[in-house]
Design a protein around this motif. Sequence first.
Motif, mmCIF file in Angstrom:
data_model
loop_
_atom_site.group_PDB
_atom_site.id
_atom_site.type_symbol
_atom_site.label_atom_id
_atom_site.label_comp_id
_atom_site.label_asym_id
_atom_site.label_seq_id
_atom_site.Cartn_x
_atom_site.Cartn_y
_atom_site.Cartn_z
ATOM 1 N N ASN A 209 0.831 -1.199 0.000
ATOM 2 C CA ASN A 209 0.000 0.000 0.000
ATOM 3 C C ASN A 209 0.871 1.257 0.000
ATOM 4 O O ASN A 209 2.025 1.222 0.429
ATOM 5 N N ILE A 210 0.304 2.365 -0.461
ATOM 6 C CA ILE A 210 1.001 3.648 -0.480
ATOM 7 C C ILE A 210 0.194 4.648 0.335
ATOM 8 O O ILE A 210 -1.003 4.830 0.090
ATOM 9 N N PHE A 211 0.841 5.278 1.323
ATOM 10 C CA PHE A 211 0.201 6.271 2.189
ATOM 11 C C PHE A 211 0.939 7.594 2.025
ATOM 12 O O PHE A 211 2.112 7.693 2.382
ATOM 13 N N VAL A 212 0.258 8.604 1.512
ATOM 14 C CA VAL A 212 0.907 9.885 1.214
ATOM 15 C C VAL A 212 0.060 11.030 1.750
ATOM 16 O O VAL A 212 -1.131 11.152 1.424
ATOM 17 N N GLY A 213 0.653 11.864 2.591
ATOM 18 C CA GLY A 213 0.022 13.116 2.986
ATOM 19 C C GLY A 213 -1.233 12.976 3.813
ATOM 20 O O GLY A 213 -2.125 13.816 3.738
ATOM 21 N N VAL A 239 4.685 1.992 1.347
ATOM 22 C CA VAL A 239 5.345 3.297 1.346
ATOM 23 C C VAL A 239 4.572 4.247 2.251
ATOM 24 O O VAL A 239 3.345 4.350 2.154
ATOM 25 N N PHE A 240 5.300 4.940 3.142
ATOM 26 C CA PHE A 240 4.724 5.962 4.021
ATOM 27 C C PHE A 240 5.503 7.252 3.784
ATOM 28 O O PHE A 240 6.686 7.339 4.111
ATOM 29 N N TYR A 241 4.834 8.249 3.217
ATOM 30 C CA TYR A 241 5.516 9.491 2.872
ATOM 31 C C TYR A 241 4.669 10.689 3.293
ATOM 32 O O TYR A 241 3.471 10.763 2.985
ATOM 33 N N ASP A 242 5.297 11.621 4.019
ATOM 34 C CA ASP A 242 4.697 12.916 4.328
ATOM 35 C C ASP A 242 3.364 12.793 5.060
ATOM 36 O O ASP A 242 2.407 13.514 4.783
ATOM 37 N N ASN A 243 3.285 11.844 5.999
ATOM 38 C CA ASN A 243 2.107 11.735 6.858
ATOM 39 C C ASN A 243 2.425 12.364 8.204
ATOM 40 O O ASN A 243 3.581 12.458 8.610
ATOM 41 N N GLN A 244 1.391 12.782 8.940
ATOM 42 C CA GLN A 244 1.655 13.364 10.241
ATOM 43 C C GLN A 244 0.544 13.022 11.221
ATOM 44 O O GLN A 244 -0.609 12.823 10.855
ATOM 45 N N GLY A 245 0.964 12.931 12.496
ATOM 46 C CA GLY A 245 0.019 12.629 13.564
ATOM 47 C C GLY A 245 0.710 12.766 14.894
ATOM 48 O O GLY A 245 1.746 13.418 15.016
ATOM 49 N N GLY A 246 0.153 12.120 15.928
ATOM 50 C CA GLY A 246 0.791 12.084 17.225
ATOM 51 C C GLY A 246 1.899 11.047 17.191
ATOM 52 O O GLY A 246 2.660 10.980 16.234
ATOM 53 N N PRO A 247 1.996 10.186 18.226
ATOM 54 C CA PRO A 247 2.994 9.114 18.177
ATOM 55 C C PRO A 247 2.761 8.258 16.939
ATOM 56 O O PRO A 247 1.634 7.867 16.644
ATOM 57 N N GLY A 248 3.820 7.964 16.194
ATOM 58 C CA GLY A 248 3.655 7.212 14.969
ATOM 59 C C GLY A 248 3.026 8.062 13.885
ATOM 60 O O GLY A 248 1.893 7.828 13.481
#
Length: 329
Positions: A209-213, A239-248
């Motif tokens: 899977n691809i996770f972006v933004g 792929v994990f690119y340019d994601n944001q959150g709390g821990p992890g």
Amino acid sequence: MRRLGTTVAAGFGLAASMALCVSLPLARGEVFDVSDTSALESALGAAQANDEDDTIKLRAGTCIVSSTLVYSTDDGDWGHALSIVGAGASSTILDGAGGVRIMSLEADSSGDGGDAGGSVFISGLAFRSAFGGGDGGALWAATTDASVVIEECAFEMNQSFFGQGGALYVETASGQIRLAGNRLSENLSDGAGGAYLQPDSGSIEATANIFVGNSSGGGWPGGAFLATGSGAVTITNSVFYDNQGGPGGGVEADTASGRILIVNNTVIENHGFFSGGESTATSSIMRRRQRSRTTSYMATPPTTAETTGATCSCKATATGILSARRSRC
């Protein structure tokens, strides 16, 4: 939120091409060939109570969804599966127009079990611009014993309001949840995760899977992906690119008693924040154990960290390869 540049996006095509094939069940019952929102809504209504294995084939085109498409049955339509198959995520698009959750799927409305065999398969669709109040911005799915498989779909620019899973939310008691070859981009949640998966004792498998933004709000963990429960969790070749959150900021996986396996993933420029807005050193992936039982974590190059009652985190190096470290709870 930065958009993924053309050059980087082209490099991510490899991960999508590695998607493992998920075989949909042979349709021995009703087959619905539909081309618009109204026909899709009618097909879901017929499929939820006809005591057959149903396949809904949605032709190429864009369907504007103005009210949530609902499939709700008890005991998995007496143990019969539902397959919803599009012509490909670039061709078959379900568009919530920023106003509604696109789809709600429930295999055991009474919540008392008996839906084994009533599994849900979704393939070749794009879910776009949905706005869901509560869990699951674009897609909400719940079962007790039945499995949920989502493959080769796209979830783009969806939002959950006062809930978890900006793109999708899936819960099950003992069924398997499997994501393969999907792309989740620019989904937003007030809670945790672009994708929020919650099996009680069932397993989670996410591959290619691809996770972006994607973003989770309010300091919630797992900007792109959050998995929680007590079963095994496997995340590979993604792929994990340019994601944001709390821990992890990229992904958080929690399990009470199962094994967590994170292998061969590419993790680039994800961001995690604790209170005060401070970025953590391990913002890309967090892997957590909640009870005292030894499990293993694997990364590339081959590294194994076995922990007992510990928090094990990993982060991307300059080359995007994972490295692991241990820290005590």
